[in-house]
Design an enzyme around this catalytic site. Structure first.
Site, PDB file in Angstrom:
ATOM      1  N   MET A 154      30.672  99.379 105.120  1.00 49.60           N
ATOM      2  CA  MET A 154      29.777  98.806 106.136  1.00 49.60           C
ATOM      3  C   MET A 154      29.824  99.679 107.391  1.00 49.60           C
ATOM      4  O   MET A 154      30.305  99.282 108.449  1.00 49.60           O
ATOM      5  CB  MET A 154      30.215  97.370 106.443  1.00 49.60           C
ATOM      6  CG  MET A 154      29.293  96.623 107.375  1.00 49.60           C
ATOM      7  SD  MET A 154      27.657  96.392 106.702  1.00 49.60           S
ATOM      8  CE  MET A 154      27.674  94.634 106.369  1.00 49.60           C
ATOM      9  N   GLY A 155      29.312 100.901 107.257  1.00 58.64           N
ATOM     10  CA  GLY A 155      29.217 101.802 108.404  1.00 58.64           C
ATOM     11  C   GLY A 155      27.811 101.732 108.969  1.00 58.64           C
ATOM     12  O   GLY A 155      27.161 100.678 108.932  1.00 58.64           O
ATOM     13  N   ARG A 156      27.356 102.874 109.464  1.00 65.91           N
ATOM     14  CA  ARG A 156      26.018 102.908 110.094  1.00 65.91           C
ATOM     15  C   ARG A 156      24.930 102.502 109.102  1.00 65.91           C
ATOM     16  O   ARG A 156      24.093 101.640 109.387  1.00 65.91           O
ATOM     17  CB  ARG A 156      25.730 104.321 110.634  1.00 65.91           C
ATOM     18  CG  ARG A 156      26.566 104.711 111.836  1.00 65.91           C
ATOM     19  CD  ARG A 156      26.428 106.183 112.128  1.00 65.91           C
ATOM     20  NE  ARG A 156      27.089 106.970 111.106  1.00 65.91           N
ATOM     21  CZ  ARG A 156      28.126 107.786 111.317  1.00 65.91           C
ATOM     22  NH1 ARG A 156      28.580 107.948 112.537  1.00 65.91           N
ATOM     23  NH2 ARG A 156      28.684 108.458 110.334  1.00 65.91           N
ATOM     24  N   ILE A 157      24.923 103.122 107.909  1.00 67.45           N
ATOM     25  CA  ILE A 157      23.846 102.829 106.960  1.00 67.45           C
ATOM     26  C   ILE A 157      24.050 101.452 106.326  1.00 67.45           C
ATOM     27  O   ILE A 157      23.093 100.686 106.147  1.00 67.45           O
ATOM     28  CB  ILE A 157      23.762 103.937 105.873  1.00 67.45           C
ATOM     29  CG1 ILE A 157      23.550 105.300 106.543  1.00 67.45           C
ATOM     30  CG2 ILE A 157      22.622 103.651 104.897  1.00 67.45           C
ATOM     31  CD1 ILE A 157      23.695 106.489 105.597  1.00 67.45           C
ATOM     32  N   ARG A 236      27.503 108.760  97.140  1.00 67.79           N
ATOM     33  CA  ARG A 236      27.825 109.972  96.392  1.00 67.79           C
ATOM     34  C   ARG A 236      28.159 109.598  94.958  1.00 67.79           C
ATOM     35  O   ARG A 236      28.848 108.601  94.699  1.00 67.79           O
ATOM     36  CB  ARG A 236      29.042 110.682  97.004  1.00 67.79           C
ATOM     37  CG  ARG A 236      28.787 111.429  98.291  1.00 67.79           C
ATOM     38  CD  ARG A 236      27.887 112.655  98.108  1.00 67.79           C
ATOM     39  NE  ARG A 236      27.680 113.388  99.346  1.00 67.79           N
ATOM     40  CZ  ARG A 236      26.707 113.151 100.225  1.00 67.79           C
ATOM     41  NH1 ARG A 236      25.823 112.179  99.998  1.00 67.79           N
ATOM     42  NH2 ARG A 236      26.583 113.894 101.312  1.00 67.79           N
ATOM     43  N   GLU A 265      25.493 115.966  89.484  1.00 64.48           N
ATOM     44  CA  GLU A 265      24.206 115.944  90.182  1.00 64.48           C
ATOM     45  C   GLU A 265      23.686 117.371  90.286  1.00 64.48           C
ATOM     46  O   GLU A 265      24.418 118.214  90.830  1.00 64.48           O
ATOM     47  CB  GLU A 265      24.372 115.313  91.565  1.00 64.48           C
ATOM     48  CG  GLU A 265      23.059 115.095  92.277  1.00 64.48           C
ATOM     49  CD  GLU A 265      23.204 114.313  93.575  1.00 64.48           C
ATOM     50  OE1 GLU A 265      23.696 113.159  93.544  1.00 64.48           O
ATOM     51  OE2 GLU A 265      22.856 114.879  94.624  1.00 64.48           O
ATOM     52  N   HIS A 284      18.331 112.014  94.884  1.00 60.34           N
ATOM     53  CA  HIS A 284      19.042 112.164  96.168  1.00 60.34           C
ATOM     54  C   HIS A 284      18.045 112.325  97.327  1.00 60.34           C
ATOM     55  O   HIS A 284      18.031 113.343  98.021  1.00 60.34           O
ATOM     56  CB  HIS A 284      20.000 113.371  96.103  1.00 60.34           C
ATOM     57  CG  HIS A 284      21.111 113.289  97.103  1.00 60.34           C
ATOM     58  ND1 HIS A 284      22.389 113.744  96.853  1.00 60.34           N
ATOM     59  CD2 HIS A 284      21.139 112.800  98.373  1.00 60.34           C
ATOM     60  CE1 HIS A 284      23.140 113.545  97.916  1.00 60.34           C
ATOM     61  NE2 HIS A 284      22.405 112.972  98.861  1.00 60.34           N
TER      62      HIS A 284
HETATM   63  N1  LIG Z   1      21.612 109.259  99.449  1.00 58.72           N
HETATM   64  C1  LIG Z   1      21.480 109.969 100.553  1.00 58.72           C
HETATM   65  O1  LIG Z   1      20.562 110.769 100.687  1.00 58.72           O
HETATM   66  C2  LIG Z   1      22.448 109.762 101.666  1.00 58.72           C
HETATM   67  C3  LIG Z   1      23.752 109.434 101.408  1.00 58.72           C
HETATM   68  N2  LIG Z   1      24.624 109.239 102.448  1.00 58.72           N
HETATM   69  C4  LIG Z   1      26.011 108.855 102.143  1.00 58.72           C
HETATM   70  O2  LIG Z   1      26.291 107.650 102.822  1.00 58.72           O
HETATM   71  C5  LIG Z   1      27.594 107.720 103.360  1.00 58.72           C
HETATM   72  C6  LIG Z   1      27.724 106.753 104.506  1.00 58.72           C
HETATM   73  O3  LIG Z   1      27.024 107.215 105.639  1.00 58.72           O
HETATM   74  P1  LIG Z   1      27.212 106.469 107.052  1.00 58.72           P
HETATM   75  O4  LIG Z   1      26.913 105.026 106.915  1.00 58.72           O
HETATM   76  O5  LIG Z   1      26.470 107.261 108.064  1.00 58.72           O
HETATM   77  O6  LIG Z   1      28.770 106.664 107.256  1.00 58.72           O
HETATM   78  P2  LIG Z   1      29.758 105.784 108.161  1.00 58.72           P
HETATM   79  O7  LIG Z   1      30.947 106.645 108.389  1.00 58.72           O
HETATM   80  O8  LIG Z   1      29.033 105.226 109.331  1.00 58.72           O
HETATM   81  O9  LIG Z   1      30.138 104.562 107.203  1.00 58.72           O
HETATM   82  C7  LIG Z   1      31.004 104.646 106.132  1.00 58.72           C
HETATM   83  C8  LIG Z   1      31.847 103.377 106.105  1.00 58.72           C
HETATM   84  O10 LIG Z   1      32.632 103.386 104.915  1.00 58.72           O
HETATM   85  C9  LIG Z   1      33.933 102.910 105.242  1.00 58.72           C
HETATM   86  N3  LIG Z   1      34.868 103.429 104.240  1.00 58.72           N
HETATM   87  C10 LIG Z   1      35.356 104.672 104.107  1.00 58.72           C
HETATM   88  N4  LIG Z   1      36.157 104.748 103.029  1.00 58.72           N
HETATM   89  C11 LIG Z   1      36.178 103.512 102.476  1.00 58.72           C
HETATM   90  C12 LIG Z   1      36.798 102.952 101.339  1.00 58.72           C
HETATM   91  N5  LIG Z   1      37.592 103.706 100.553  1.00 58.72           N
HETATM   92  N6  LIG Z   1      36.595 101.649 101.073  1.00 58.72           N
HETATM   93  C13 LIG Z   1      35.805 100.895 101.861  1.00 58.72           C
HETATM   94  N7  LIG Z   1      35.169 101.369 102.947  1.00 58.72           N
HETATM   95  C14 LIG Z   1      35.352 102.674 103.251  1.00 58.72           C
HETATM   96  C15 LIG Z   1      34.195 103.427 106.657  1.00 58.72           C
HETATM   97  O11 LIG Z   1      35.184 102.652 107.306  1.00 58.72           O
HETATM   98  C16 LIG Z   1      32.819 103.274 107.285  1.00 58.72           C
HETATM   99  O12 LIG Z   1      32.664 102.011 107.895  1.00 58.72           O
HETATM  100  C17 LIG Z   1      27.757 109.204 103.704  1.00 58.72           C
HETATM  101  O13 LIG Z   1      29.119 109.578 103.752  1.00 58.72           O
HETATM  102  C18 LIG Z   1      27.009 109.889 102.601  1.00 58.72           C
HETATM  103  O14 LIG Z   1      27.890 110.187 101.542  1.00 58.72           O
HETATM  104  C19 LIG Z   1      24.231 109.373 103.735  1.00 58.72           C
HETATM  105  C20 LIG Z   1      22.947 109.722 104.038  1.00 58.72           C
HETATM  106  C21 LIG Z   1      21.945 109.982 103.034  1.00 58.72           C
HETATM  107  O1  LIG Z   2      23.418 112.789 101.301  1.00 61.94           O
HETATM  108  C1  LIG Z   2      23.038 113.029 102.388  1.00 61.94           C
HETATM  109  C2  LIG Z   2      23.857 113.022 103.564  1.00 61.94           C
HETATM  110  O2  LIG Z   2      23.285 113.155 104.658  1.00 61.94           O
HETATM  111  O3  LIG Z   2      25.076 112.885 103.444  1.00 61.94           O
END
Ligand SMILES: NC(=O)C1=CN([C@@H]2O[C@H](COP(=O)(O)OP(=O)(O)OC[C@H]3O[C@@H](n4cnc5c(N)ncnc54)[C@H](O)[C@@H]3O)[C@@H](O)[C@H]2O)C=CC1
Ligand SMILES: O=CC(=O)O
Length: 324
Positions: A154-157, A236, A265, A284
């Site tokens: 539960m981060g930004r996204i 991922r 991937e 992706h």
């Molecule tokens: N499909 C796509 O095109 C995209 C994929 N992503 C993926 O989404 C991920 C999340 O992005 P944001 O929300 O910006 O990151 P963020 O850092 O804001 O949120 C991630 C959350 O996951 C939690 N977390 C980390 N490890 C954990 C675990 N083992 N168990 C439970 N919670 C855990 C963190 O405490 C944090 O709250 C990125 O790291 C990236 O891999 C991001 C953007 C685009």
């Molecule tokens: O998968 C995309 C990213 O921004 O991370």
């Protein structure tokens, strides 16, 4: 004015490339396939800046080939391809693009859930192939209204997905490394990981990939989910044991999977996962809107140019190595 030497290891949005090019001499690899390692090493010999991509492994070996490097920037929020500790040891700040892709990625993630739940893509495939079925034989889905969505990460996204789910009348539970202080505001309830697996009708994964999270969804986890569960991974592919997911879908251990990311991937065209009827996979495209990709590219350019001028990067992962 002397220009900085910069390597751009993949394609880049024109707006950002133009910005970089005004201050840098750019060597760019703009083909679809990843840049060959040897060529990258050759180019890095005199590079002061690197724009990396998700398919470039940034590790000690690469950094050893880049003696003049003072900044690395990448147009993504995830940086699982990068050995951050190795960058920090060499005093090289690594810049990513958090925040600017949140809403686009949340749209895609919730879109995958909606599409799977209502089998929109299956309906379109039928219509496109000239089969307009009668009202009782069309693809039937499930209501999202009233269902429980479990968000892992539960981060930004994750929070932006929670907002969308609440608007659709879903109950939201979540699991995160630590409980959020604003979860009441989000209307989401913190639960233990196993409780989330057992209670959720739909599970969305938005955890960064790291050694700690690698393979966190395997046989044991799918076995704990409802047989009616919908599983959405937009983070991922490496978070999921692909064979275990395939078996769970094939054996009806869970109902459906919608994935924007896979391991491997891309999936090879003959991968067994692609033969299943209860799977939806996108290539992706979480952040793939024109506006969002422009913002990501411009933030990447800003990170790069700041590092080249030894100024603080606006979005730096390893603050210990950031310029002050
Ligand atoms: N499909 C796509 O095109 C995209 C994929 N992503 C993926 O989404 C991920 C999340 O992005 P944001 O929300 O910006 O990151 P963020 O850092 O804001 O949120 C991630 C959350 O996951 C939690 N977390 C980390 N490890 C954990 C675990 N083992 N168990 C439970 N919670 C855990 C963190 O405490 C944090 O709250 C990125 O790291 C990236 O891999 C991001 C953007 C685009
Ligand atoms: O998968 C995309 C990213 O921004 O991370």
């Amino acid at each position: 004015m002397k220009k900085y030497q910069v390597v751009v290891a993949g394609k880049m949005r024109p707006c950002a490339l133009a910005k970089i090019s005004s201050e840098c001499h750019v060597r760019q690899w703009d083909k679809i396939e990843p840049i060959p390692r040897n060529l990258l090493y050759e180019w890095l010999a005199d590079a002061e800046g690197l724009v990396s991509t998700g398919d470039v492994r940034v590790d000690d070996e690469l950094l050893a080939h880049a003696p003049r490097l003072r900044v690395i920037a990448q147009a993504s929020v995830g940086y699982d391809n990068v050995d951050i500790a190795a960058c920090t040891r060499r005093g090289i700040p690594f810049g990513n693009t958090p925040g600017v892709l949140v809403e686009a990625t949340a749209d895609l993630t919730f879109g995958l859930l909606l599409c799977a739940a209502r089998r929109i893509h299956e309906g379109w495939n039928q219509v496109a192939s000239g089969r307009w079925l009668n009202n009782h034989d069309v693809p039937f889905g499930i209501d999202l209204y009233g269902k429980t969505l479990g968000i892992v990460g539960m981060g930004r996204i994750g929070a932006a997905v929670a907002r969308r789910a609440k608007a659709c009348g879903m109950k939201v539970i979540y699991h995160n490394r630590s409980r959020r202080t604003d979860d009441e505001h989000l209307g989401a309830t913190y639960v233990a990981f196993d409780d989330l697996l057992a209670q959720a009708d739909c599970i969305v994964v938005l955890v960064p990939l790291s050694p700690a999270s690698q393979g966190m969804f395997g046989r044991a986890e799918f076995a704990k989910m409802k047989r009616t569960a919908y599983f959405i991974n937009a983070a991922r592919g490496g978070l999921v044991d692909t064979q275990a997911l395939y078996d769970a879908l094939k054996e009806g251990q869970i109902a459906y999977a919608a994935l924007d990311v896979t391991d491997p991937e891309p999936l090879p065209g003959d991968h067994p996962l692609l033969t299943l009827p209860n799977v939806l996979i996108t290539p992706h495209i979480g952040s793939a809107t024109h506006e969002t990709r422009d913002r990501m590219a411009m933030l990447t350019a800003d990170n790069l140019l700041a590092g080249l001028a030894r100024r603080p990067l606006p979005a730096c992962v390893n603050q210990e190595a950031n310029y002050r």
